[in-house]
Design a protein around this motif. Structure first.
Motif, short mmCIF file in Angstrom:
data_model
loop_
_atom_site.label_atom_id
_atom_site.label_comp_id
_atom_site.label_asym_id
_atom_site.label_seq_id
_atom_site.Cartn_x
_atom_site.Cartn_y
_atom_site.Cartn_z
N HIS A 282 0.71 -1.05 0.06
CA HIS A 282 -0.07 0.13 0.28
C HIS A 282 0.80 1.11 -0.06
O HIS A 282 1.82 1.44 0.69
N GLN A 283 0.71 2.24 -0.91
CA GLN A 283 1.31 3.27 -0.78
C GLN A 283 1.45 4.37 0.31
O GLN A 283 2.27 5.22 0.57
N THR B 256 4.37 8.74 -6.92
CA THR B 256 3.94 7.50 -7.25
C THR B 256 4.96 6.65 -8.02
O THR B 256 5.15 5.39 -7.97
N PHE C 159 7.76 5.42 -5.88
CA PHE C 159 6.97 4.31 -4.76
C PHE C 159 7.05 3.02 -5.76
O PHE C 159 7.21 1.88 -5.30
N CYS D 106 8.73 -0.84 -5.18
CA CYS D 106 8.14 -2.08 -5.60
C CYS D 106 8.70 -3.07 -6.20
O CYS D 106 8.91 -4.22 -5.71
N ALA E 160 0.65 -3.14 -6.18
CA ALA E 160 0.53 -2.03 -5.27
C ALA E 160 -0.86 -1.39 -5.15
O ALA E 160 -1.63 -1.57 -6.28
N LEU F 284 -2.73 2.05 -4.62
CA LEU F 284 -2.34 3.49 -4.63
C LEU F 284 -3.25 4.28 -4.20
O LEU F 284 -4.55 3.75 -4.03
N GLU G 288 1.57 12.15 -11.61
CA GLU G 288 1.55 10.98 -10.95
C GLU G 288 0.68 10.00 -11.56
O GLU G 288 1.07 8.64 -11.67
#
Length: 269
Positions: A8-9, A17, A20, A24, A32, A34, A44
């Motif tokens: 989970h972001q 984003t 992130f 991952c 993921a 978001l 993003e």
């Protein structure tokens, strides 16, 4: 890394984003979750789109705050319009579902707030179905009463049925409930996402999540039940709070992903 692990972001909100999702991939996580407020920013959303197009990551779910301005009773914007935009984003990114934070109840009774949620959501259901995106509502800690109304697994299931949508089951908010296996058996047919974290007894802040294996949640037993009951979806690591910050989100997330991956492999997921 087990292919059903998702990250989970919210654990790394200090990163945009793109970085992130790169993280991952670096640790081997293939899915993921978001958050929609970040995806509302064009740069993003573009980064997420590029990552998905390159095949490096899949968006397993999007988290969306639904009627928080300021609560379900007095929401002053069109909640449906915002959600429809997120539904279109989910479809574009290939995300199978969106899970919702309902908004607080204001001065409404629980039953009135639940009806209000269902009414506000109604214009979105058909659009979501046409786009192939499932709408979910989660069970959440009662300490989040200012932004959410479903705080036990039975209440979340009741709300999902009333709103004619699915469930996101957060184990952190229900692992201590009585007759949990029986409740899961009833809930899992509607469940599109299952969230995993741990809790260390004595932690009373919110959020107060811990890396799986660091606390008292009997995750192996619960996940064995979940798998035995036929759940086939993702296991989403939702990690935030003082313990995650103290260790460092990157380190904590990597350790959590490996721990969960090993556990799912052990259980034959």
């Amino acid at each position: 890394m087990h292919p059903r692990v998702s990250l989970h972001q919210v654990a790394m909100m200090d990163r945009e984003t793109g970085p992130f999702l790169d993280f991952c991939c670096d640790i081997g996580v293939q899915h993921a979750t978001l958050v929609s407020p970040r995806l509302m920013q064009a740069s993003e959303l573009r980064a997420a789109r590029e990552a998905v197009q390159h095949g490096t990551i899949r968006v397993g779910c999007i988290n969306h705050p639904f009627a928080l301005k300021p609560d379900l009773e007095r929401h002053t914007e069109n909640a449906a319009d915002g959600l429809i935009k997120v539904i279109d984003m989910a479809a574009e990114l290939g995300a199978p579902s969106i899970y919702l934070i309902t908004g607080g109840r204001g001065a409404l009774s629980w039953e009135q707030a639940a009806e209000r949620f269902a009414d506000l959501l109604a214009p979105c259901r058909e659009h979501a179905a046409k786009q192939g995106v499932a709408l979910l509502v989660e069970n959440a800690s009662p300490l989040t009463v200012d932004i959410h109304i479903a705080h036990t697994l039975p209440d979340a299931l009741r709300l999902a049925r009333l709103a004619q949508i699915g469930l996101c089951v957060d184990l952190h908010a229900c692992w201590f409930e009585a007759d949990l296996r029986e409740k899961l058996a009833e809930a899992l047919p509607l469940t599109g996402l299952l969230q995993v974290s741990d809790h260390v007894p004595g932690d009373r802040t919110t959020p107060c999540r811990a890396v799986p294996g660091d606390g008292a949640v009997p995750l192996e037993a619960i996940l064995r039940d979940v798998l035995d009951l036929g759940y086939t979806g993702l296991f989403d690591l939702e990690l935030l709070g003082p313990r995650i910050e103290a260790e460092g989100p990157a380190k904590a997330c990597a350790r959590a992903a490996n721990t969960l991956s090993d556990l799912l492999t052990k259980l034959g997921a």
